[in-house]
Design an enzyme around this catalytic site. Structure first.
Site, PDB file in Angstrom:
ATOM      1  N   LYS A 141       0.820  -1.219   0.000  1.00 36.94           N
ATOM      2  CA  LYS A 141       0.000   0.000   0.000  1.00 36.94           C
ATOM      3  C   LYS A 141       0.849   1.263   0.000  1.00 36.94           C
ATOM      4  O   LYS A 141       0.383   2.322  -0.429  1.00 36.94           O
ATOM      5  CB  LYS A 141      -0.966  -0.002   1.187  1.00 36.94           C
ATOM      6  CG  LYS A 141      -2.000  -1.101   1.053  1.00 36.94           C
ATOM      7  CD  LYS A 141      -3.302  -0.810   1.731  1.00 36.94           C
ATOM      8  CE  LYS A 141      -4.314  -1.851   1.263  1.00 36.94           C
ATOM      9  NZ  LYS A 141      -5.637  -1.644   1.735  1.00 36.94           N
ATOM     10  N   LYS A 175      -5.034  -9.780  -6.301  1.00 38.35           N
ATOM     11  CA  LYS A 175      -6.289 -10.159  -5.640  1.00 38.35           C
ATOM     12  C   LYS A 175      -7.382  -9.171  -6.035  1.00 38.35           C
ATOM     13  O   LYS A 175      -7.105  -8.009  -6.353  1.00 38.35           O
ATOM     14  CB  LYS A 175      -6.117 -10.221  -4.123  1.00 38.35           C
ATOM     15  CG  LYS A 175      -5.949  -8.888  -3.431  1.00 38.35           C
ATOM     16  CD  LYS A 175      -6.238  -8.998  -1.933  1.00 38.35           C
ATOM     17  CE  LYS A 175      -6.416  -7.577  -1.381  1.00 38.35           C
ATOM     18  NZ  LYS A 175      -7.151  -7.466  -0.166  1.00 38.35           N
ATOM     19  N   LYS A 223     -11.056  -3.731  -3.358  1.00 38.13           N
ATOM     20  CA  LYS A 223     -11.919  -2.539  -3.407  1.00 38.13           C
ATOM     21  C   LYS A 223     -11.168  -1.335  -3.915  1.00 38.13           C
ATOM     22  O   LYS A 223     -11.751  -0.412  -4.444  1.00 38.13           O
ATOM     23  CB  LYS A 223     -12.340  -2.133  -1.993  1.00 38.13           C
ATOM     24  CG  LYS A 223     -13.149  -3.054  -1.228  1.00 38.13           C
ATOM     25  CD  LYS A 223     -13.597  -2.333   0.052  1.00 38.13           C
ATOM     26  CE  LYS A 223     -13.912  -3.345   1.113  1.00 38.13           C
ATOM     27  NZ  LYS A 223     -13.011  -3.375   2.220  1.00 38.13           N
TER      28      LYS A 223
HETATM   29  P1  ATP Z   1      -8.484  -3.301  -0.019  1.00 39.49           P
HETATM   30  O1  ATP Z   1      -8.215  -4.200  -1.147  1.00 39.49           O
HETATM   31  O2  ATP Z   1      -9.011  -1.964  -0.391  1.00 39.49           O
HETATM   32  O3  ATP Z   1      -7.384  -3.251   0.986  1.00 39.49           O
HETATM   33  P2  ATP Z   1     -10.132  -5.392   0.738  1.00 39.49           P
HETATM   34  O4  ATP Z   1     -11.053  -5.576  -0.399  1.00 39.49           O
HETATM   35  O5  ATP Z   1      -8.978  -6.308   0.917  1.00 39.49           O
HETATM   36  O6  ATP Z   1      -9.670  -3.915   0.771  1.00 39.49           O
HETATM   37  P3  ATP Z   1     -10.771  -5.586   3.557  1.00 39.49           P
HETATM   38  O7  ATP Z   1     -11.785  -4.824   4.316  1.00 39.49           O
HETATM   39  O8  ATP Z   1      -9.370  -5.235   3.799  1.00 39.49           O
HETATM   40  O9  ATP Z   1     -11.062  -5.452   2.012  1.00 39.49           O
HETATM   41  O10 ATP Z   1     -10.995  -7.140   3.773  1.00 39.49           O
HETATM   42  C1  ATP Z   1     -12.116  -7.710   4.374  1.00 39.49           C
HETATM   43  C2  ATP Z   1     -12.000  -9.212   4.355  1.00 39.49           C
HETATM   44  O11 ATP Z   1     -12.119  -9.688   3.011  1.00 39.49           O
HETATM   45  C3  ATP Z   1     -10.672  -9.758   4.883  1.00 39.49           C
HETATM   46  O12 ATP Z   1     -10.903 -10.924   5.634  1.00 39.49           O
HETATM   47  C4  ATP Z   1      -9.914 -10.095   3.636  1.00 39.49           C
HETATM   48  O13 ATP Z   1      -8.973 -11.120   3.850  1.00 39.49           O
HETATM   49  C5  ATP Z   1     -11.034 -10.555   2.706  1.00 39.49           C
HETATM   50  N1  ATP Z   1     -10.670 -10.385   1.311  1.00 39.49           N
HETATM   51  C6  ATP Z   1     -10.353  -9.211   0.711  1.00 39.49           C
HETATM   52  N2  ATP Z   1     -10.084  -9.403  -0.587  1.00 39.49           N
HETATM   53  C7  ATP Z   1     -10.241 -10.730  -0.815  1.00 39.49           C
HETATM   54  C8  ATP Z   1     -10.106 -11.557  -1.978  1.00 39.49           C
HETATM   55  N3  ATP Z   1      -9.770 -11.041  -3.137  1.00 39.49           N
HETATM   56  N4  ATP Z   1     -10.350 -12.882  -1.852  1.00 39.49           N
HETATM   57  C9  ATP Z   1     -10.715 -13.406  -0.664  1.00 39.49           C
HETATM   58  N5  ATP Z   1     -10.843 -12.689   0.472  1.00 39.49           N
HETATM   59  C10 ATP Z   1     -10.622 -11.365   0.405  1.00 39.49           C
END
Ligand code: ATP
Ligand code: LTN
Length: 335
Positions: free
Chosen positions: A111, A192, A195
């Site tokens: 990040k 991955k 968001k």
């Molecule tokens: P960002 O990518 O903006 O950091 P994020 O989409 O990873 O955000 P978080 O709020 O950080 O969202 O994650 C919430 C939950 O979703 C966590 O348990 C994280 O491990 C899971 N998660 C996030 N992205 C994925 C993915 N691509 N596949 C599976 N689990 C995910």
């Protein structure tokens, strides 16, 4: 009863990765475990959030927890900033964590990469996450694969604190399922689904309308060849789409391969869009029902009161071990 804790940031619209990697799994624990699920707004502000948008994002994240099937009668649902013990224990644990170990956190490196300036909060983010977990004497932490390193850090901090000051924190275990804990971007299967990806075609949001889902799946990148076959190393894009198909339908990968044998990517993508729509439409319906019911503020308030009761007891324990002042007892605060 064993205790489960997890959190999701209200930093934007939730996507299929958050759904399959986290919130749909949270539901699996609600019968038979004492579950605490948190909307981690203090984590979200480690990067700039528009104060006009944030309240809606917090509310939406909570509504999607409910829409995915969490029952507020069975689980405790609350917003992190409503429970002051989180920020307090985080400071205490920052005094136990080292600069070196935080510098090794890959999420921070990813990040911070290429940015001229990042907040100190982004650097200490995993310590706040450790505080979240340890405040509830948590046994199990269901998360996606990307959070494994943070849960390991949490365990290290608990162990260090306990050996320095005496047994205080319970040792939590991560729960990272073999399958679906890392859904990939639809535009780049090496990344991955996230968001914060600037390209909205890379993710399917939980609030995407049907035609948008069809379009995004049609535009999803595929690999060379035309067979529907699960080879994550050689064909990562199609393997990712097959994973999503399997998670939506409950079918095994060999069953999917057999079902699509002799068919090409276009047929597969058409069916995939259908099964994703079938999975998400009921979630979108329940989201609307909960939003229209007006019950959310009450649910989150009750959750915060309960979360405060439990976490203040653990914070008190930690303050006692450290020899800090307890002239104001955290467990006697009124909410
Ligand atoms: P960002 O990518 O903006 O950091 P994020 O989409 O990873 O955000 P978080 O709020 O950080 O969202 O994650 C919430 C939950 O979703 C966590 O348990 C994280 O491990 C899971 N998660 C996030 N992205 C994925 C993915 N691509 N596949 C599976 N689990 C995910
Ligand atoms: N860092 C997590 C969100 C999070 C969390 C937690 C997950 C904050 N605190 C405690 C599990 C337990 C993420 O998903 N990015």
């Amino acid at each position: 009863m064993k205790r489960v804790f997890s959190g999701v940031q209200p930093s934007g619209v939730l996507h299929l990765g958050n759904y399959f990697g986290a919130i749909r799994r949270f539901v699996d624990f609600q019968d038979g475990y004492d579950c605490y699920y948190c909307i981690v707004d203090l984590h979200a502000i480690t990067v700039y959030q528009d104060p006009k948008e944030l309240p809606k994002q917090i509310q939406d994240t909570a509504l999607y927890y409910l829409a995915a099937g969490l029952d507020p009668k069975k689980t405790t649902l609350f917003v992190q900033s409503d429970v002051p013990c989180h920020a307090e224990l985080s400071w205490i644990l920052e005094c136990v964590a080292t600069f070196g170990e935080l510098s090794r956190m890959t999420q921070f490196k990813d990040k911070a990469e290429g940015k001229e300036s990042v907040s100190a909060g982004l650097f200490t983010y995993p310590v706040l996450m450790a505080a979240d977990i340890l405040l509830y004497d948590t046994d199990i932490v269901p998360v996606g694969e990307d959070q494994k390193q943070h849960v390991e850090l949490c365990r290290d901090l608990a162990e260090r604190f306990n050996s320095r000051y005496g047994e205080t924190f319970k040792m939590p275990e991560p729960f990272i399922p073999q399958f679906g804990s890392r859904i990939k971007s639809l535009q780049d299967p090496n990344k991955k689904m996230s968001k914060s990806d600037p390209d909205p075609n890379s993710y399917i949001s939980l609030d995407d309308p049907k035609d948008e889902i069809v379009k995004k799946i049609r535009r999803a990148v595929t690999d060379s060849g035309r067979e529907i076959i699960y080879l994550p190393e050689e064909k990562p894009a199609i393997a990712n789409l097959m994973t999503i198909y399997a998670l939506c339908t409950g079918k095994s990968l060999p069953e999917i391969e057999q079902h699509f044998s002799g068919k090409g990517y276009a047929d597969f993508k058409k069916d995939l869009a259908d099964v994703v729509i079938q999975e998400l439409m009921p979630v979108q319906e329940r989201y609307k029902d909960y939003r229209n019911s007006g019950d959310l503020p009450h649910i989150l308030r009750e959750g915060a009161v309960k979360a405060n009761q439990v976490s203040s007891g653990v914070l008190k324990r930690a303050k006692e071990r450290l020899g800090l002042s307890l002239l104001i007892d955290p467990t006697q605060r009124k909410f």
